[in-house]
Scaffold this active site. Structure first.
Site, mmCIF file in Angstrom:
data_model
loop_
_atom_site.group_PDB
_atom_site.id
_atom_site.type_symbol
_atom_site.label_atom_id
_atom_site.label_comp_id
_atom_site.label_asym_id
_atom_site.label_seq_id
_atom_site.Cartn_x
_atom_site.Cartn_y
_atom_site.Cartn_z
ATOM 1 N N HIS A 48 92.897 30.148 77.837
ATOM 2 C CA HIS A 48 92.976 31.711 77.184
ATOM 3 C C HIS A 48 92.590 32.743 78.189
ATOM 4 C CE1 HIS A 48 88.240 31.191 76.945
ATOM 5 N NE2 HIS A 48 88.414 32.647 77.090
ATOM 6 N N ARG A 96 88.424 18.855 56.657
ATOM 7 C CA ARG A 96 87.680 17.759 55.815
ATOM 8 C C ARG A 96 87.351 18.377 54.432
ATOM 9 N NH1 ARG A 96 84.680 14.542 60.505
ATOM 10 N NH2 ARG A 96 83.949 16.529 61.027
ATOM 11 N N LYS A 108 94.790 37.160 78.919
ATOM 12 C CA LYS A 108 93.916 38.520 79.030
ATOM 13 C C LYS A 108 94.814 39.367 80.023
ATOM 14 C CE LYS A 108 89.509 36.586 79.287
ATOM 15 N NZ LYS A 108 88.570 37.054 78.144
ATOM 16 N N HIS A 133 89.842 27.995 84.131
ATOM 17 C CA HIS A 133 89.939 29.271 84.379
ATOM 18 C C HIS A 133 89.949 29.712 85.952
ATOM 19 C CE1 HIS A 133 89.291 29.250 80.329
ATOM 20 N NE2 HIS A 133 87.747 29.149 80.410
ATOM 21 N N GLU A 191 78.140 34.132 82.988
ATOM 22 C CA GLU A 191 77.669 34.336 81.794
ATOM 23 C C GLU A 191 76.365 34.425 81.751
ATOM 24 O OE1 GLU A 191 79.974 31.617 78.715
ATOM 25 O OE2 GLU A 191 79.516 30.500 80.288
HETATM 26 N N1 LIG Z 1 84.305 27.610 70.438
HETATM 27 C C1 LIG Z 1 84.966 28.218 71.319
HETATM 28 O O1 LIG Z 1 84.882 29.416 71.708
HETATM 29 C C2 LIG Z 1 85.925 27.376 72.252
HETATM 30 C C3 LIG Z 1 86.670 28.073 73.137
HETATM 31 C C4 LIG Z 1 87.316 27.282 74.131
HETATM 32 C C5 LIG Z 1 87.693 25.835 73.663
HETATM 33 N N2 LIG Z 1 87.354 25.448 72.475
HETATM 34 C C6 LIG Z 1 87.905 24.189 72.022
HETATM 35 O O2 LIG Z 1 88.514 24.341 70.908
HETATM 36 C C7 LIG Z 1 88.281 23.168 70.010
HETATM 37 C C8 LIG Z 1 87.692 23.619 68.887
HETATM 38 O O3 LIG Z 1 86.290 24.257 69.263
HETATM 39 P P1 LIG Z 1 85.219 24.590 68.191
HETATM 40 O O4 LIG Z 1 84.168 25.328 68.875
HETATM 41 O O5 LIG Z 1 85.938 25.390 67.189
HETATM 42 O O6 LIG Z 1 84.904 23.004 67.652
HETATM 43 P P2 LIG Z 1 83.543 22.817 66.352
HETATM 44 O O7 LIG Z 1 83.146 24.059 65.735
HETATM 45 O O8 LIG Z 1 83.046 21.691 66.633
HETATM 46 O O9 LIG Z 1 85.166 22.736 65.033
HETATM 47 C C9 LIG Z 1 85.770 21.281 65.294
HETATM 48 C C10 LIG Z 1 86.802 21.003 64.100
HETATM 49 O O10 LIG Z 1 87.200 20.039 63.956
HETATM 50 C C11 LIG Z 1 87.057 19.512 62.675
HETATM 51 N N3 LIG Z 1 86.902 17.909 62.811
HETATM 52 C C12 LIG Z 1 86.169 17.260 63.721
HETATM 53 N N4 LIG Z 1 86.567 16.010 63.437
HETATM 54 C C13 LIG Z 1 87.423 15.494 62.246
HETATM 55 C C14 LIG Z 1 87.877 14.642 61.635
HETATM 56 N N5 LIG Z 1 87.640 13.453 61.994
HETATM 57 N N6 LIG Z 1 88.829 14.896 60.589
HETATM 58 C C15 LIG Z 1 89.087 16.122 60.311
HETATM 59 N N7 LIG Z 1 88.652 17.236 61.086
HETATM 60 C C16 LIG Z 1 87.593 17.199 61.950
HETATM 61 C C17 LIG Z 1 85.886 19.789 62.099
HETATM 62 O O11 LIG Z 1 85.784 20.058 60.769
HETATM 63 P P3 LIG Z 1 84.563 19.811 60.011
HETATM 64 O O12 LIG Z 1 84.205 21.072 59.675
HETATM 65 O O13 LIG Z 1 85.116 19.040 58.792
HETATM 66 O O14 LIG Z 1 83.426 19.135 60.808
HETATM 67 C C18 LIG Z 1 85.868 21.452 62.870
HETATM 68 O O15 LIG Z 1 87.035 22.107 61.719
HETATM 69 C C19 LIG Z 1 87.812 22.380 71.093
HETATM 70 O O16 LIG Z 1 88.611 21.399 71.851
HETATM 71 C C20 LIG Z 1 86.898 23.070 71.993
HETATM 72 O O17 LIG Z 1 86.758 22.406 73.112
HETATM 73 C C21 LIG Z 1 86.528 26.179 71.684
#
Ligand SMILES: NC(=O)c1ccc[n+]([C@@H]2O[C@H](COP(=O)([O-])OP(=O)(O)OC[C@H]3O[C@@H](n4cnc5c(N)ncnc54)[C@H](OP(=O)(O)O)[C@@H]3O)[C@@H](O)[C@H]2O)c1
Length: 507
Positions: free
Chosen positions: A199, A62, A203, A261, A237
């Site tokens: 993920h 965005r 590993k 997992h 964890e």
């Molecule tokens: N973080 C981890 O370690 C981890 C591990 C395993 C799985 N996951 C999975 O990976 C995915 C992403 O995780 P995350 O932690 O990176 O999430 P996050 O930090 O909340 O990031 C979400 C992203 O989506 C974008 N977004 C949300 N709504 C939007 C919309 N309506 N239009 C355009 N962009 C939008 C956000 O953009 P803005 O910056 O503009 O808000 C941001 O770039 C999720 O499904 C999560 O469950 C994450």
């Protein structure tokens, strides 16, 4: 004409597998996962020479960024989180193919711009129309992104080019929602176009379960109910939920970790040998074993849900789950979950598999412990074997990756006294090269179209089928138990094993 040497005809699997002309579009590129894992993994692959020269990376988000702002973000993320050293010449090549598309997921104009960007990259970078779309977005956004890809023709393949979708976890939050999501995904993408990320499967140590079991002769003959007493699979964890209240509350430990997992680790530990290591054969065996998983009759007795209370961790006082910012005081979300299952087949009949995961536990560790029965007869005095525990093979998934074999040995001296000792294999000591990050392996496999390490529709749905009755039981039966932060979980979980005459490992 085939050569006389069959080995020459087979692809040499030791040679590096390099992706062909292609690009990766990341939705949610400003997110945590993208910055910490995906962008660094792309750079590490480029640095290892595994990406094609014109490889392109498109960010979709965005923010009002230009291509240069996006490139700067990637640059900073790479500098901070990449595994391999920063090399200017690698970066200069990679940056040629970086583009940013600004917009929200429901913005048709943004998807038109994305389509134009891809066409432009095909011309300038030679990506050949081959693009993977990585949905690193909140689960609520999966449907809209998938629909937009369809609407704008971005999922369409030609005989010469491929399109693939990469979907992050969580894949649904129960069987019904997973089926719905699978339905939606498969309206747009054929099964071989879909790559669901777990993920853990990327590993090295998890892939090593297959090597340990099926490349050796010494383990597999005892890998069954005749010798194994039980199996413990742990993902612990030491951190709390951090700033992720919005994601975590209402999901909990079992949905976040056991459904994906731990059940995947169980499948790899318990499955039969596949006829080959191609994706279909592997998935068939994993599916069979997941189908054979049986829940305990009494879910109150053989499952435990708990929440961490305030306690001490790493010498510091830490708050409890209900005191965390953004958590509802009445939340019943489990931050710890332990379950016992059995596997109804000839190999495993009667052998319990205990699965546990939790936040704010004693240590960060993931391991699979195959614990063996006691020797059927002991010629030693009972005093000689008082200190002898059960033999075990422990696959250490993380940290300190490797394998431990625990067995009894004579204590030096004039009397016969037998005590547990362990023999260790450690990745860090046996191999000079460091292990790639899971996301490096998985992104490369997506670009190569190799789906071995990605759970299929059936596996995801079967896993929810296992977990749903447990979650329903917990929903109906009051509040989760409590455990002080920094400990190894609630007393109820210890009692669950004590009733079976066993105890949890304290890794
Ligand atoms: N973080 C981890 O370690 C981890 C591990 C395993 C799985 N996951 C999975 O990976 C995915 C992403 O995780 P995350 O932690 O990176 O999430 P996050 O930090 O909340 O990031 C979400 C992203 O989506 C974008 N977004 C949300 N709504 C939007 C919309 N309506 N239009 C355009 N962009 C939008 C956000 O953009 P803005 O910056 O503009 O808000 C941001 O770039 C999720 O499904 C999560 O469950 C994450």
């Amino acid at each position: 004409m085939s050569s006389s040497n069959p080995l020459r005809d087979a692809a040499d699997r030791r040679l590096p597998r390099i992706a062909g002309p292609s690009g990766l579009v990341i939705f949610g590129v400003t997110g945590d996962l993208s910055r910490k894992k995906l962008m660094p993994a792309v750079y590490d692959l480029a640095n290892r020479g595994l990406l094609p020269p014109g490889f392109s990376l498109v960010g979709f988000a965005r923010r009002e960024w230009e291509d240069e702002d996006f490139a700067q973000e990637v640059h900073d993320a790479v500098k901070e989180h990449a595994r391999t050293p920063f090399r200017e010449e690698v970066w200069q090549q990679l940056v040629q193919g970086m583009r940013f598309v600004q917009g929200t997921f429901d913005d048709d104009d943004a998807f038109v711009r994305l389509r134009d960007t891809i066409q432009d990259l095909d011309e300038k970078q030679g990506t050949g129309g081959n693009f993977a779309f990585y949905l690193s977005v909140p689960p609520s956004a999966f449907p809209v992104v998938i629909q937009q890809l369809k609407k704008h023709g971005l999922a369409d393949q030609t005989p010469e080019s491929w399109r693939r979708a990469v979907i992050e976890k969580p894949f649904g939050h129960d069987l019904r929602s997973a089926e719905e999501l699978n339905g939606l995904v498969h309206e747009v993408f054929a099964p071989d176009q879909v790559f669901r990320i777990d993920h853990y499967l990327g590993k090295e140590t998890v892939q090593n379960i297959l090597a340990l079991r099926f490349a050796n002769q010494m383990f597999e003959p005892i890998w069954n109910r005749s010798y194994v007493d039980h199996v413990q699979i742990t993902m612990a964890e030491d951190i709390g939920i951090g700033g992720r209240a919005g994601y975590y509350d209402g999901i909990g430990a079992a949905r976040d970790v056991i459904q994906n997992h731990l059940l995947q680790l169980l499948a790899l530990t318990a499955m039969e040998e596949p006829s080959s290591f191609d994706a279909d054969a592997l998935a068939a065996e994993k599916t069979k074993v997941l189908e054979a998983v049986r829940l305990p009759k009494d879910l109150g007795r053989d499952t435990v849900a708990a929440q961490y209370a305030a306690g001490w961790q790493g010498g510091a006082k830490v708050i409890g789950y209900l005191e965390e910012e953004g958590i509802d005081q009445a939340s019943k979300t489990d931050t710890y979950a332990a379950i016992k299952v059995e596997i109804d087949n000839r190999r495993w009949a009667g052998v319990p598999f205990y699965l546990r995961t939790g936040k704010r536990l004693g240590r960060r560790v993931t391991e699979i412990a195959v614990v063996f029965q006691r020797a059927p007869h002991s010629p030693f005095d009972t005093t000689a074997t008082e200190e002898l525990g059960s033999n075990a093979i422990v696959i250490r998934v993380q940290p300190d990756e490797g394998v431990t074999v625990r067995f009894g040995s004579k204590v030096p001296g004039t009397s016969m006294e037998i005590r547990d000792v362990s023999m260790d294999f450690a990745y860090g000591e046996s191999f000079t090269e460091s292990s790639p990050e899971a996301y490096e392996r998985l992104i490369l496999d997506v670009l190569l179209g190799d789906s071995n390490l990605f759970p299929r529709t059936e596996e995801v749905e079967l896993s929810w089928k296992i977990l749903d009755p447990i979650e329903e039981y917990w929903d109906k039966h009051g509040r989760p138990a409590q455990y002080p932060a920094g400990t190894w979980g609630p007393a109820e979980a210890d009692e669950m094993l004590e009733r079976d005459g066993r105890s949890w490992r304290r890794p």
